[in-house]
Design a protein around this motif. Sequence first.
Motif, mmCIF file in Angstrom:
data_model
loop_
_atom_site.group_PDB
_atom_site.id
_atom_site.type_symbol
_atom_site.label_atom_id
_atom_site.label_comp_id
_atom_site.label_asym_id
_atom_site.label_seq_id
_atom_site.Cartn_x
_atom_site.Cartn_y
_atom_site.Cartn_z
ATOM 1 N N UNK A 141 0.828 -1.205 0.000
ATOM 2 C CA UNK A 141 0.000 0.000 0.000
ATOM 3 C C UNK A 141 0.863 1.255 0.000
ATOM 4 N N UNK A 142 1.974 1.231 0.713
ATOM 5 C CA UNK A 142 2.892 2.368 0.710
ATOM 6 C C UNK A 142 3.418 2.639 -0.702
ATOM 7 N N UNK A 143 3.799 1.590 -1.410
ATOM 8 C CA UNK A 143 4.310 1.761 -2.773
ATOM 9 C C UNK A 143 3.246 2.349 -3.686
ATOM 10 N N UNK A 144 1.999 1.898 -3.530
ATOM 11 C CA UNK A 144 0.915 2.410 -4.366
ATOM 12 C C UNK A 144 0.690 3.896 -4.124
ATOM 13 N N UNK A 145 0.782 4.314 -2.864
ATOM 14 C CA UNK A 145 0.551 5.720 -2.531
ATOM 15 C C UNK A 145 1.706 6.589 -3.001
ATOM 16 N N UNK A 146 2.943 6.114 -2.819
ATOM 17 C CA UNK A 146 4.114 6.907 -3.202
ATOM 18 C C UNK A 146 4.076 7.261 -4.678
ATOM 19 N N UNK A 147 3.652 6.303 -5.519
ATOM 20 C CA UNK A 147 3.640 6.532 -6.967
ATOM 21 C C UNK A 147 2.250 6.880 -7.495
ATOM 22 N N UNK A 148 1.342 7.287 -6.589
ATOM 23 C CA UNK A 148 0.027 7.817 -6.952
ATOM 24 C C UNK A 148 -0.755 6.868 -7.865
ATOM 25 N N UNK A 149 -0.840 5.617 -7.460
ATOM 26 C CA UNK A 149 -1.621 4.626 -8.202
ATOM 27 C C UNK A 149 -3.096 4.851 -7.918
ATOM 28 N N UNK A 150 -3.919 4.842 -8.970
ATOM 29 C CA UNK A 150 -5.344 5.118 -8.826
ATOM 30 C C UNK A 150 -6.168 3.848 -8.603
ATOM 31 N N UNK A 151 -5.685 2.702 -9.082
ATOM 32 C CA UNK A 151 -6.438 1.465 -8.946
ATOM 33 C C UNK A 151 -5.477 0.301 -8.768
ATOM 34 N N UNK A 152 -5.767 -0.579 -7.802
ATOM 35 C CA UNK A 152 -5.007 -1.805 -7.644
ATOM 36 C C UNK A 152 -5.960 -2.978 -7.835
ATOM 37 N N UNK A 153 -5.589 -3.897 -8.728
ATOM 38 C CA UNK A 153 -6.407 -5.053 -9.044
ATOM 39 C C UNK A 153 -5.748 -6.287 -8.427
ATOM 40 N N UNK A 154 -6.448 -6.952 -7.526
ATOM 41 C CA UNK A 154 -5.952 -8.182 -6.917
ATOM 42 C C UNK A 154 -6.568 -9.359 -7.670
ATOM 43 N N UNK A 155 -5.749 -10.093 -8.431
ATOM 44 C CA UNK A 155 -6.297 -11.200 -9.196
ATOM 45 C C UNK A 155 -5.880 -12.532 -8.577
ATOM 46 N N UNK A 156 -6.747 -13.544 -8.750
ATOM 47 C CA UNK A 156 -6.542 -14.859 -8.175
ATOM 48 C C UNK A 156 -5.637 -15.677 -9.086
ATOM 49 N N UNK A 157 -4.593 -16.300 -8.507
ATOM 50 C CA UNK A 157 -3.635 -17.093 -9.279
ATOM 51 C C UNK A 157 -3.796 -18.578 -8.926
ATOM 52 N N UNK A 158 -4.126 -19.154 -8.297
ATOM 53 C CA UNK A 158 -4.437 -20.561 -8.054
ATOM 54 C C UNK A 158 -5.615 -20.581 -7.092
#
Length: 369
Positions: A141-158
């Motif tokens: 979450x810190x990385x997303x905020x530092x680089x001003x990410x607007x959307x994070x998509x959590x996708x299922x891998x197995x």
Amino acid sequence: MIEHRDFQPYIGSELQNWQICSCRLLRTRRETTPTFCTMGKTGKLHEEKVSKHNKVKRKKKKDKVLTKEKAKLHLQASKESQLNSDNNNNSNDNNSQVQTPDSNSSQKKGRSYTLSVAVPGSILNNAQSPELRTYLAGQIARALVIFQVDEVVIFDESGLLNPLNSTHHMLIDEDVPYREGVTLDRPTGKKGSLANCGMRKQEVRIDRQLQPGLRVTVKLDANQTFESKTYNGTVVSVNAPRMDAGIYWGYRVRIARSLGAAIAECPYEDGYDLSIGTSDVGDPVEELNLSSFKHILIAFGGLSGLEAALESDESLRISDIRSLFDHYINTCPEQGSRIIRTEEAMLISLAAIRSKIVAAANMERGQKN
């Protein structure tokens, strides 16, 4: 533990060394200090030597003073030269700005493009305890905020979260045009509702009648100050701070059942018009050239990379992961570690690509203007 007696020979030898050095220093001073005899037939010779010695001392002192004055003059001349150079540079900069008055006028404060990041939920499996998984989520979450990410998509891998300290987490007395608030179950006596926006005076009167408990983005009226008895605001879109004022306003979280769904189920009308996949077998990031875009997606793999996410996704009928993205890059070539963790890869990749993203976004803005 070392006993005190163990230090006695060491201390003794050090004291002897100090004494020897002191004696040598005194003997040297005696040998080098000029002495003059004042008795017998050598009295006249003594006076001549004293006079000559004093002249040498006065000359050395005068030379030393002159040297200091020369140094001061040289330093002053250097400062004046530097000042004149800076003035010339400033005048040249001003002239260049005057010649291109429209260069800055076309730039807006707002940011119209969006940045999305897709990560697999399996990355938390690498943490050995619930506490570490919580900490890992906070690190991402810190990385997303530092680089001003607007959307994070959590996708299922197995409480082990680092504070985000995001710009939309306002301080109680911070003077900003926008705030996040929650509507209250209290009568207003007038049209509209009351919202708690985290200010010292808790209540803000908004322009809409809304049910209690709703989260709202509020634009505060510009003609009021913190000394006002009440605050008035207008409910606006959550995108308004970013698009109108260029203020980063956090990110939204979307859950996707697979990597393909993370790309296909884009919430934006025209989808992601630019997509980037990251891998240690991708092309060097130095060769990356981005075209203009509106919505960009950067995808990261889990413990086995994006290749494993492709193999487990039955909806994707492709064999080469590169064909799924516009660019497939390696942001840390010649890495010293065999494996770069996803949370590390996010910081490295977003830092390496950021300047290219901003340049491409400015290109899109220039085409509109």
